[in-house]
Structure formats: structure tokens, C-alpha cells
Design an enzyme around this catalytic site. Structure first.
Site: not given
Ligand code: GLY
Length: 313
Positions: A178, A207
Site C-alpha cells: 500500500t 481493506g
Molecule cells: N493495507 C492494504 C490492505 O490490507 O488492503
């Protein structure tokens, strides 16, 4: 800029097994400098975080925008969010597949709609109607990796098999790149985050990134953006915890470290956070793995790989 020294801190994700550290830092540095230069053109804290995230979405090095990973069916489902701490306004999109730059769409949601979060088909229709550039489709490398993962990891054919295999696959994937940005300028803070989510997620899984308070949050004197296994931040409201601590007088470093400790204790999962306050202090850390970050403050560039749980200015 008077006594204020604008700061921009960006991250390229936590815990990628094949992390090529010098290359990731090189890309981050170029992007941070370009986005930061917008302050010189009179742009504000929100413009700068949006630009930084948009540039990372355009760079296939990162899991966001054009470099987004694929779900179990080989589809794109991208999430993004942006929040302005000076107004408390936020905008987000989830499970979008049309736009090349979901972060632009998130900003439109924040500024041009009465809503905070638009999902899937609705997000895609909005992007198309607004004439947004279309996502070019997964890169060759992403398609190759998807094919490899699918044949290596998924062998079951029944529904029970599928669910247990998804749990197993997700457990063994440490690839959560991310991207995110936080900034502070003239006492105002903002946060922005974007992601393709996690490899081989179940279709429809959303998410932490677009969940305001989980992966993205900015309010009054603090802003935070997270990366890692989103579920860990959703059950701990990670980004809001950091920002609440900052607004309660904690240093940015202490706010991030305490929140990471809670995440580790509560979930045991890999998660990383970057944060700033309105006094332009910044900090990056994670519960495990590695987190590459670059900051620009008053024109000076800082960079690092947080390998244990802490790095700061
Ligand atoms: N942090 C990105 C996700 O878990 O979608």
C-alpha cells in the site's frame, strides 16, 4: 513560508519479500521531491498528499494504481482515501477497477459529493462519467505472478477447500505494498492512502485503506496513513488511534509506537504507520518487516527503511 516548514512524508508499503531497498527509496525520493515542489506553487497540504499518492499510483513499483495486485479471480479491486485534518472532510473509494488513479476519485468524493465512501460499480461509474483516465489493466509482471500464485497455491475445487485455501494463502503472503502520504503545512495536516489490497483476496474484500480511521485519518493536529494487513488496522482503528494520541499531546513518535504495540498485541499482524503533526514532526514505524519511507521538510530530504519498529526525524 515564515516559521512554518512544510513537511511531506510518504511510504511505499511494508513487508515486501522481494524488497529492492535502494530501488524503492529511489522511486520514493523522486516522487516526494516532485510532490513537495507543489508547496512552492502555492498548493496546500491536501494537494500535496494527493499528488504524492497519484505519482505512486502511476509507478508500477508500488501496489496501487497501475501496479495494483489482483484478487482471487484475477481482478483489480482498488481502494483509496484522503482526509483533510483542517476541515475533518474525507473521501474514499473501494473495490474500484476503472480509474487509473483512485486517489483522484477519492478527492472528488470528498469535495464534490455529500458522501464519504463510494464502492465498486458506483465508484467506476463516477470515474467514467467524470472522464477519468482508465486503468491500463494489470502489468505483465502482475499477470505472471498471479498465474504462478494461482497454480502454486490454489488446488481445491470445492467451496470449503477454497475458503481454507484462501486463509492459508493470505497467511503466507507478506506483500502489502500500500502507498501513503501525510503532510503538514501552516498548521494544517492531511493524509492519503491507496492500494490494490492484498494478493488473492476474496472478491469484494475491502481493506483498511478506505476505512476512515483504520488506514487513513487526519484531524486537527495529526495525520496518519497505514500499510500492512488491513484487517489488523480495521479492528484497532489504527490511524485514528495515532491521531487521537497526537491531539492528546503525545509526540508523533510516541503516538505511532504505542499504536503499533497495541496492533501487535491485539492481532500479531504486520502493520506499518507514518504520521505527522501540525508542528511538522514526523515518524514512520512498523510492527515487523520493513517499511521504506522518504520525507521532505523545509526542502531537506530524509529517507530510511524502518526495520524494527522505529525511525524518525
Ligand atoms: N493495507 C492494504 C490492505 O490490507 O488492503
Amino acid at each position: 513560508m515564515g516559521d512554518f516548514m512544510p513537511v511531506l512524508l510518504i511510504h511505499g508499503g511494508v513487508a515486501r519479500p522481494s524488497y529492492n531497498v535502494p530501488s524503492v527509496l529511489f522511486h520514493l525520493q523522486k516522487i516526494a521531491i516532485e510532490a513537495y515542489s507543489m508547496f512552492d506553487c502555492g498548493k496546500d497540504h491536501v494537494d500535496v498528499v494527493e499528488k504524492a499518492v497519484l505519482l505512486m499510483e502511476n509507478d508500477p513499483t508500488f501496489n496501487a494504481g497501475v501496479g495494483s495486485v489482483l484478487n482471487l479471480l484475477g481482478e483489480l479491486e482498488m481502494d483509496a482515501a484522503i482526509m483533510d485534518g483542517s476541515t475533518g472532510m474525507a473521501g474514499a473509494v473501494c473495490s474500484a477497477s476503472f480509474p487509473k488513479n483512485p486517489i483522484r476519485l477519492a478527492r472528488v468524493v470528498m469535495e464534490m459529493t455529500p458522501h464519504v465512501l463510494i464502492s465498486g460499480r458506483g465508484a467506476d461509474i463516477l470515474a467514467e462519467k467524470l472522464g477519468f483516465e482508465r486503468h491500463p489493466g494489470p502489468t505483465e509482471e502482475i499477470l505472471k505472478r498471479y498465474g504462478e500464485m494461482r497454480s502454486k497455491l490454489l488446488s481445491g475445487d470445492g467451496c470449503d477447500d477454497l475458503l481454507s485455501e484462501v486463509r492459508r494463502v493470505i497467511k503466507h503472503i507478506n506483500y502489502f505494498d500500500t502507498v501513503g502520504a501525510v503532510s503538514s503545512c501552516y498548521g494544517k495536516v492531511a493524509a492519503a492512502t491507496s492500494t490494490g489490497g492484498i494478493w488473492m483476496k476474496l472478491p469484494g474484500r475491502v481493506g483498511d485503506t478506505p476505512v476512515i480511521g483504520a488506514g487513513t485519518y487526519a484531524w486537527l493536529r495529526g495525520a496518519a496513513s497505514g500499510t500492512g494487513l488491513g484487517e489488523a488496522a480495521m479492528v484497532t482503528l489504527a490511524a485514528k488511534s495515532v491521531v487521537d494520541r497526537i491531539n492528546n499531546g503525545r509526540s508523533v513518535r510516541s503516538a505511532v509506537i504505542q499504536t503499533l504495540s497495541e496492533i501487535k498485541k491485539h492481532t500479531g499482524k504486520i502493520y506499518g504507520l507514518i504520521a505527522v503533526n501540525s508542528s511538522e514532526e514526523f515518524f514512520a514505524g512498523q510492527t515487523a518487516g520493513r517499511l521504506a519511507w522518504v520525507a521532505v521538510k523545509d526542502g531537506e530530504v530524509f529517507q530510511g527503511i524502518s526495520v524494527s519498529r522505529s525511525q524518525c526525524n
